[in-house]
Design an enzyme around this catalytic site. Structure first.
Site, PDB file in Angstrom:
ATOM      1  N   HIS A 134     -35.006 -42.673  26.521  1.00 18.77           N
ATOM      2  CA  HIS A 134     -36.277 -42.605  27.257  1.00 18.77           C
ATOM      3  C   HIS A 134     -37.364 -42.195  26.278  1.00 18.77           C
ATOM      4  O   HIS A 134     -37.310 -41.122  25.683  1.00 18.77           O
ATOM      5  CB  HIS A 134     -36.169 -41.593  28.407  1.00 18.77           C
ATOM      6  CG  HIS A 134     -35.231 -42.052  29.469  1.00 18.77           C
ATOM      7  ND1 HIS A 134     -34.443 -41.199  30.203  1.00 18.77           N
ATOM      8  CD2 HIS A 134     -34.956 -43.316  29.915  1.00 18.77           C
ATOM      9  CE1 HIS A 134     -33.733 -41.907  31.071  1.00 18.77           C
ATOM     10  NE2 HIS A 134     -34.024 -43.190  30.906  1.00 18.77           N
ATOM     11  N   GLU A 165     -29.840 -32.676  28.748  1.00 15.00           N
ATOM     12  CA  GLU A 165     -31.258 -32.675  29.102  1.00 15.00           C
ATOM     13  C   GLU A 165     -31.876 -31.471  28.401  1.00 15.00           C
ATOM     14  O   GLU A 165     -31.556 -30.328  28.731  1.00 15.00           O
ATOM     15  CB  GLU A 165     -31.451 -32.555  30.616  1.00 15.00           C
ATOM     16  CG  GLU A 165     -30.864 -33.705  31.420  1.00 15.00           C
ATOM     17  CD  GLU A 165     -31.727 -34.953  31.435  1.00 15.00           C
ATOM     18  OE1 GLU A 165     -32.778 -34.976  30.764  1.00 15.00           O
ATOM     19  OE2 GLU A 165     -31.337 -35.916  32.121  1.00 15.00           O
ATOM     20  N   HIS A 222     -31.525 -36.292  26.054  1.00 10.78           N
ATOM     21  CA  HIS A 222     -32.646 -36.595  26.947  1.00 10.78           C
ATOM     22  C   HIS A 222     -33.456 -35.319  27.162  1.00 10.78           C
ATOM     23  O   HIS A 222     -33.111 -34.250  26.689  1.00 10.78           O
ATOM     24  CB  HIS A 222     -32.115 -37.085  28.303  1.00 10.78           C
ATOM     25  CG  HIS A 222     -31.588 -38.486  28.305  1.00 10.78           C
ATOM     26  ND1 HIS A 222     -32.256 -39.518  28.904  1.00 10.78           N
ATOM     27  CD2 HIS A 222     -30.453 -39.028  27.779  1.00 10.78           C
ATOM     28  CE1 HIS A 222     -31.558 -40.640  28.768  1.00 10.78           C
ATOM     29  NE2 HIS A 222     -30.452 -40.373  28.081  1.00 10.78           N
ATOM     30  N   GLU A 277     -39.293 -38.897  25.976  1.00  9.21           N
ATOM     31  CA  GLU A 277     -38.484 -37.696  25.777  1.00  9.21           C
ATOM     32  C   GLU A 277     -38.293 -37.524  24.269  1.00  9.21           C
ATOM     33  O   GLU A 277     -37.205 -37.683  23.721  1.00  9.21           O
ATOM     34  CB  GLU A 277     -37.172 -37.844  26.537  1.00  9.21           C
ATOM     35  CG  GLU A 277     -37.424 -38.025  28.048  1.00  9.21           C
ATOM     36  CD  GLU A 277     -36.187 -38.420  28.855  1.00  9.21           C
ATOM     37  OE1 GLU A 277     -35.078 -38.423  28.285  1.00  9.21           O
ATOM     38  OE2 GLU A 277     -36.360 -38.728  30.051  1.00  9.21           O
TER      39      GLU A 277
HETATM   40  O1  3K0 Z   1     -27.612 -39.789  31.794  1.00  8.77           O
HETATM   41  C1  3K0 Z   1     -27.741 -39.209  32.867  1.00  8.77           C
HETATM   42  O2  3K0 Z   1     -26.893 -38.411  33.248  1.00  8.77           O
HETATM   43  C2  3K0 Z   1     -28.937 -39.481  33.780  1.00  8.77           C
HETATM   44  C3  3K0 Z   1     -30.007 -38.429  33.741  1.00  8.77           C
HETATM   45  C4  3K0 Z   1     -31.306 -38.888  33.143  1.00  8.77           C
HETATM   46  C5  3K0 Z   1     -31.691 -40.219  33.770  1.00  8.77           C
HETATM   47  O3  3K0 Z   1     -31.485 -41.225  33.110  1.00  8.77           O
HETATM   48  O4  3K0 Z   1     -32.172 -40.241  34.907  1.00  8.77           O
HETATM   49  N1  3K0 Z   1     -32.319 -37.926  33.370  1.00  8.77           N
HETATM   50  S1  3K0 Z   1     -33.805 -38.119  32.724  1.00  8.77           S
HETATM   51  O5  3K0 Z   1     -34.292 -39.432  33.007  1.00  8.77           O
HETATM   52  O6  3K0 Z   1     -34.673 -37.070  33.274  1.00  8.77           O
HETATM   53  N2  3K0 Z   1     -33.715 -37.888  31.169  1.00  8.77           N
HETATM   54 ZN    ZN Z   2     -33.999 -39.304  29.844  1.00  9.99          ZN
END
Ligand code: 3K0
Ligand code: ZN
Ligand code: CA
Ligand code: CA
Length: 535
Positions: free
Chosen positions: A101, A309, A236, A104
């Site tokens: 992302h 995260e 992330h 991020e």
């Molecule tokens: O990879 C994952 O577990 C998903 C969490 C991730 C997502 O892709 O929604 N959270 S984020 O977008 O806030 N980095």
């Molecule tokens: Zn992310």
């Protein structure tokens, strides 16, 4: 550390120099810079320059390469860090990636810090030195460079998450790369089929060049049928979480996860969280997602894959880079150390059982070949296959519908068919494992679980054998059962065979099943094939 296996296709020194020279030429005089106050973060150009410089300063332990190109044609830079870095040694591998992302940005700083910890600590810090000498560490610094550059253009932030790919039939730009992986890709929870949504999953799995590059890189680490990468973290933001698979379901241990894996994933995840102060949880506890990196890595390859995260909030400047990356140092080192045997966190018994020269719960492909000599006489539907077995019964249950681990087993004629004999073996079938390097130590045992069931029409022409094939091709039957004219129901049993005669050799395991008479019924199932650690 250990003997070399094969030379990697690698960038030669000359090519690396050319690449760096080319980068210098292609880079604009001043690349895109972060907004004022955030200049400490690395733009794509700064990242490219820095990793090239660090790689050039440590050619003995760093190999710089690209896993592919972004939609806009930017190289997706990666490094391998290890001793004898030009050789693909038989060492556990670990993968770190940053910033799927693009808004991020701390993910890039995290992967860069990991790179620096490894190269700076090598030869001075014994713990780092040991990790670099006994592991092969791959770092993909920035999975989404197009989005990252877009996110900071014009001296402000655009809060751009997705890649910058055009969507067919839409004016909307961008696919959420953490929804585009091809394991249980689809809809559910925070996953969207709307091209305008920030969680748009793309028109089909792996429609994005960036996820395809990751997919192909992961596939390239399958050597002799087995995935070499054992553990991974995808970095992330935001929320300070350590998350393990799966994201696609709220179920803790669904059919596509084994109980051992769940226990080890959670144990390691919880330990890492004690070191960085993050909250440990299954990814779906945050919200359900489909098509994420770690679901693909675990689901396809049984990689112990985590999402971290980072950060607690959007910071007002670049002053938190050192502390937010630094707080993950222990977790990152811990995971690299555990990659040699993740199951060891569950105790000595599991370490011995599951971390020897071979360990296959049959849940994913690990290099078995059906009909290796082309001599099988069983019809295709009756031969060995890795599958979820259907239960069959005839005068009691014969083929069991359960596995001893997870869902899948090696089974002759996995389907039940219209009548019990429909997918019967009716001939011979053989499976042969990938090559297995046995350490030169005594006390290793081949262990496996098996079902050998037949009806009362069975004769001694019905057999089930385990065979060890030595380097010179010599085959030795180490386990054998023959049929009798007695109705014998299916039951999971255990076998254990000393591998001492082959210590220090490279061998293949073979399982051979023969149904000697067309009138009778023979069912063979195998699960949890292992070679234990030396005692
Ligand atoms: O990879 C994952 O577990 C998903 C969490 C991730 C997502 O892709 O929604 N959270 S984020 O977008 O806030 N980095
Ligand atoms: Zn992310
Ligand atoms: Ca190495
Ligand atoms: Ca299994």
């Amino acid at each position: 550390m250990r003997p070399s296996r094969r030379a990697l296709p690698r960038l030669s020194v000359a090519l690396a120099v050319l690449l760096m020279a080319g980068l210098g030429a292609a880079a604009p005089a001043r690349g895109t810079e972060f907004p004022k106050g955030w200049e400490g973060y690395h733009s794509y150009t700064e990242l490219t320059t820095e990793i090239a410089q660090v790689a050039a300063a440590h050619p003995d332990i760093v190999k710089l390469f690209s896993i592919g190109q972004s939609y806009k044609g930017r190289q997706l830079w990666a490094v391998k860090v290890s001793d004898n870095v030009g050789v693909d040694e038989n060492e556990p591998e670990v993968l770190f990636d940053g910033s799927h992302h693009s808004d991020e940005h701390m993910g890039v700083e995290m992967t860069l810090h990991i790179f620096h910890w490894l190269v700076d600590g090598y030869g001075t810090d014994p713990r780092i030195t040991n990790i670099v000498n006994t592991r092969e560490i791959y770092i993909v610094f920035l999975v989404n460079p197009d989005g990252a550059e877009y996110d900071i253009h014009g001296g402000r932030y655009w809060f751009w998450r997705k890649n910058r790919q055009a969507t067919p039939g839409s004016t909307a730009i961008g696919t959420d790369l953490n929804r585009n992986y091809g394991y249980r890709w689809g809809l559910g929870g925070r996953t969207s089929s709307n091209p305008l949504a920030i969680t748009y999953h793309g028109p089909r799995p792996f429609s994005a060049p960036e996820t395809r590059a990751m997919r192909d890189f992961l596939a390239s680490r399958v050597v002799d049928g087995r995935q070499q990468i054992r553990a991974a973290i995808s970095f992330h933001e935001l929320g300070r979480l350590v998350m393990w698979p799966y994201g696609y379901t709220l179920t803790d241990i669904p059919a596509d996860m084994t109980a051992d894996d769940h226990a080890a994933l959670a144990r390691i995840g919880r330990h890492m969280a004690t070191t960085n102060g993050y909250r440990p949880e299954q990814a779906s506890d945050l919200y359900i997602t489909r098509g994420t990196t770690k679901d693909y890595e675990y689901g396809t390859y049984r990689i112990f894959a985590y999402t971290f995260e980072m950060s607690i909030k959007d910071y007002p400047d670049d002053s938190k880079i050192a502390s937010e990356t630094g707080r993950n140092r222990e977790a990152v080192l811990y995971l690299m150390e555990r990659a040699g045997c993740p199951y060891a966190v569950l105790g000595a018994a599991l370490r011995i059982a599951r971390c020897g020269a071979f360990d296959d719960d049959l849940e994913v492909a690990r290099g078995w070949t059906v009909n290796p000599d082309g001599t099988d006489t069983a019809p295709a539907a009756g031969r060995f296959a890795r599958a979820d077995p259907a239960p069959t019964s005839r005068f009691g249950s014969k083929q069991l519908g359960t596995a001893t681990s997870g869902r899948d087993v090696l089974v002759t004629g996995s389907r039940a068919g219209a009548k019990p004999t429909a997918s019967d073996l009716d001939g011979s079938s053989t499976v042969r494992s990938a090559a297995i390097d046995l350490p030169a130590t005594s006390g290793q045992h081949l262990t496996f679980r098996y079902v050998f069931a037949h009806d009362a029409a069975s004769t001694s022409a019905d057999t089930f054998k385990a065979v060890v094939e030595a380097q010179d091709g010599t085959r030795t039957e180490v386990f054998g059962l023959t049929g009798k004219p007695v109705d014998t129901d299916g039951r999971w049993r255990s076998a254990s065979i000393s591998m001492d005669p082959w210590a220090g050799q490279t061998v293949h395991l073979r399982f051979e099943a023969v149904d000697g008479g067309p009138g009778n019924l023979v069912e063979v199932e195998i699960d949890d094939v292992r070679i234990t650690q030396p005692s």
